[in-house]
Design an enzyme around this catalytic site. Sequence first.
Site, PDB file in Angstrom:
ATOM      1  N   HIS A 124       0.871  -1.179   0.000  1.00  8.65           N
ATOM      2  CA  HIS A 124       0.000   0.000   0.000  1.00  8.65           C
ATOM      3  C   HIS A 124       0.910   1.232   0.000  1.00  8.65           C
ATOM      4  O   HIS A 124       2.010   1.193   0.553  1.00  8.65           O
ATOM      5  CB  HIS A 124      -0.844  -0.051   1.279  1.00  8.65           C
ATOM      6  CG  HIS A 124      -1.906   0.987   1.402  1.00  8.65           C
ATOM      7  ND1 HIS A 124      -1.638   2.286   1.791  1.00  8.65           N
ATOM      8  CD2 HIS A 124      -3.243   0.926   1.229  1.00  8.65           C
ATOM      9  CE1 HIS A 124      -2.770   2.971   1.846  1.00  8.65           C
ATOM     10  NE2 HIS A 124      -3.761   2.166   1.509  1.00  8.65           N
ATOM     11  N   ASP A 201       3.094  -4.419   8.099  1.00 13.41           N
ATOM     12  CA  ASP A 201       1.882  -3.616   7.966  1.00 13.41           C
ATOM     13  C   ASP A 201       0.707  -4.590   8.103  1.00 13.41           C
ATOM     14  O   ASP A 201       0.389  -5.335   7.184  1.00 13.41           O
ATOM     15  CB  ASP A 201       1.908  -2.929   6.591  1.00 13.41           C
ATOM     16  CG  ASP A 201       0.588  -2.252   6.253  1.00 13.41           C
ATOM     17  OD1 ASP A 201      -0.335  -2.286   7.090  1.00 13.41           O
ATOM     18  OD2 ASP A 201       0.499  -1.693   5.141  1.00 13.41           O
ATOM     19  N   GLN A 204      -4.509  -5.174   6.970  1.00 10.90           N
ATOM     20  CA  GLN A 204      -5.534  -6.060   6.403  1.00 10.90           C
ATOM     21  C   GLN A 204      -5.568  -7.422   7.090  1.00 10.90           C
ATOM     22  O   GLN A 204      -6.475  -8.206   6.853  1.00 10.90           O
ATOM     23  CB  GLN A 204      -5.298  -6.256   4.897  1.00 10.90           C
ATOM     24  CG  GLN A 204      -5.439  -4.986   4.098  1.00 10.90           C
ATOM     25  CD  GLN A 204      -6.865  -4.447   4.094  1.00 10.90           C
ATOM     26  OE1 GLN A 204      -7.832  -5.185   4.302  1.00 10.90           O
ATOM     27  NE2 GLN A 204      -7.015  -3.157   3.873  1.00 10.90           N
ATOM     28  N   LYS A 227     -10.373  -0.609  10.465  1.00 12.57           N
ATOM     29  CA  LYS A 227     -10.487  -1.823   9.631  1.00 12.57           C
ATOM     30  C   LYS A 227     -10.724  -3.055  10.501  1.00 12.57           C
ATOM     31  O   LYS A 227     -10.920  -4.155   9.997  1.00 12.57           O
ATOM     32  CB  LYS A 227      -9.224  -2.011   8.796  1.00 12.57           C
ATOM     33  CG  LYS A 227      -9.030  -0.876   7.783  1.00 12.57           C
ATOM     34  CD  LYS A 227      -7.937  -1.181   6.803  1.00 12.57           C
ATOM     35  CE  LYS A 227      -7.402   0.042   6.111  1.00 12.57           C
ATOM     36  NZ  LYS A 227      -8.127   0.390   4.890  1.00 12.57           N
ATOM     37  N   CYS A 364      -4.758   2.336  -3.678  1.00 12.39           N
ATOM     38  CA  CYS A 364      -3.509   2.880  -3.087  1.00 12.39           C
ATOM     39  C   CYS A 364      -2.344   1.919  -3.315  1.00 12.39           C
ATOM     40  O   CYS A 364      -1.456   1.785  -2.456  1.00 12.39           O
ATOM     41  CB  CYS A 364      -3.672   3.179  -1.593  1.00 12.39           C
ATOM     42  SG  CYS A 364      -4.871   4.449  -1.249  1.00 12.39           S
TER      43      CYS A 364
HETATM   44  N1  PLP Z   1      -1.724  -0.633   4.715  1.00 13.66           N
HETATM   45  C1  PLP Z   1      -2.656  -1.367   4.107  1.00 13.66           C
HETATM   46  C2  PLP Z   1      -2.322  -2.738   3.628  1.00 13.66           C
HETATM   47  C3  PLP Z   1      -3.935  -0.843   3.925  1.00 13.66           C
HETATM   48  O1  PLP Z   1      -4.873  -1.570   3.324  1.00 13.66           O
HETATM   49  C4  PLP Z   1      -4.206   0.474   4.374  1.00 13.66           C
HETATM   50  C5  PLP Z   1      -5.530   1.073   4.126  1.00 13.66           C
HETATM   51  O2  PLP Z   1      -6.211   0.718   3.200  1.00 13.66           O
HETATM   52  C6  PLP Z   1      -3.196   1.174   5.020  1.00 13.66           C
HETATM   53  C7  PLP Z   1      -1.964   0.597   5.178  1.00 13.66           C
HETATM   54  C8  PLP Z   1      -3.430   2.547   5.557  1.00 13.66           C
HETATM   55  O3  PLP Z   1      -4.394   2.498   6.563  1.00 13.66           O
HETATM   56  P1  PLP Z   1      -4.993   3.832   7.190  1.00 13.66           P
HETATM   57  O4  PLP Z   1      -5.484   4.657   6.058  1.00 13.66           O
HETATM   58  O5  PLP Z   1      -6.090   3.346   8.077  1.00 13.66           O
HETATM   59  O6  PLP Z   1      -3.888   4.480   7.962  1.00 13.66           O
END
Ligand code: PLP
Length: 406
Positions: A124, A201, A204, A227, A364
């Site tokens: 992401h 990270d 998900q 999430k 993203c």
């Molecule tokens: N990392 C992953 C794999 C994500 O799917 C997302 C959000 O879609 C993020 C990071 C960023 O999350 P946030 O916007 O809640 O900080």
Amino acid sequence: MPAFDVAAIRKDFPILGRSVRGRPLTYLDNAATSQKPLVVIKALERYYSEQNANVHRGVHLLSEEATTAYEAARASVAKFLGLKDTRGCVFVRGATEGINLVAECWGRSNLKAGDEILLTHLEHHANIVPWQVIAERTGAKVVVTPVTPRGEVDLVAFKGLLNARTKLVAFAHVSNALGTVNPAVEMTRLAKAAGALVLIDGCQAAAHFKVDVTALGCDFYAFSGHKTFGPTGIGVLWGRPELLDAMPPYQFGGDMIRKVDFAGTTFREAPERFEAGTPDISGAIALGVALEYIMPIQAAAHAYEQALLAAATERLKAIKGLTIVGEAPEKVAVISFNMEGGHPHDIGTLLDADGIAIRTGHHCCMPLMKHYGLSGTARASFAFYNTLEEVDCLAVSLEKARKMMA
Ligand code: PLP
């Protein structure tokens, strides 16, 4: 289907009862954000109607109650991550802030010219851009592990890219765009053997299965509350306490200091070190409630979601002209796809007319889309409150969309 009382679960989520464009809502955009159970909504209401006070500051009862609830939420986070100790659990705004915190606070003082930060091609943007920026500032280099056509991290290439210059490896536990579950234990083991630190990270992953940071062996783990059935604006960065304590903080103010003097200021240890100012108290408390809600059902929910994934994959594959993007053998319940003759946004708009919410676009993950030669995909992402009937609605609506687009 494995035993799972989805009808009872759905009653816990008020929003699932609403209609959209005259149809019952079919919410399949859980990877973007999950819906909230009533206990979480009530926790926010209860905080503001009964407990509202600042934390770690007052001697009065309300402040004591708010502080107790805030720290109890931290204990829930620790339990959720398989930890006995809350020391490494820092409340942040979300995974984005957690990753930026590590890039800024660890990266700035530990990276130098010639060092390498190893990522993967399926990250992401939140796990790419902070590293790019810190690499530019320190002279370090971002190195990218390729993915296979099925959407898996190429482990052979990953091993080959690790070397003595690799100072940090950062990768998604689960791909938001494809649903791929990465072999996080193996990747972490390899990275640690090469002498690198590991940031995962977990944005998900946390919503779909049990996360145990000790078993993973990583150094940092970040996820977002919204999430994982909690509110927006709150998330968690877990880090090894000894690493966090050695990192200079990057935001300064109340609560994070030990002693302030015009001659110089000293800082507290983690987690307070990284929680400058008044935190999102209600958000943290409600996140704790969300985690307590999902922990007892996590294993059964995962099995149920896997059955939904299998059913949805089979139904979607039967639709003419539909191609699934990302078919790793281990996935969470996320299906990314394209349809001949239709832009993902058209698919999303046609499904919306049937009350079905999906995500369309690059998710993203522009580098990943570029890798597949796509501008984007349509993505249906499931949670444990989704049903086989909703899988059916999705397939019927897609079939209708196919005919219209043809
Ligand atoms: N990392 C992953 C794999 C994500 O799917 C997302 C959000 O879609 C993020 C990071 C960023 O999350 P946030 O916007 O809640 O900080």
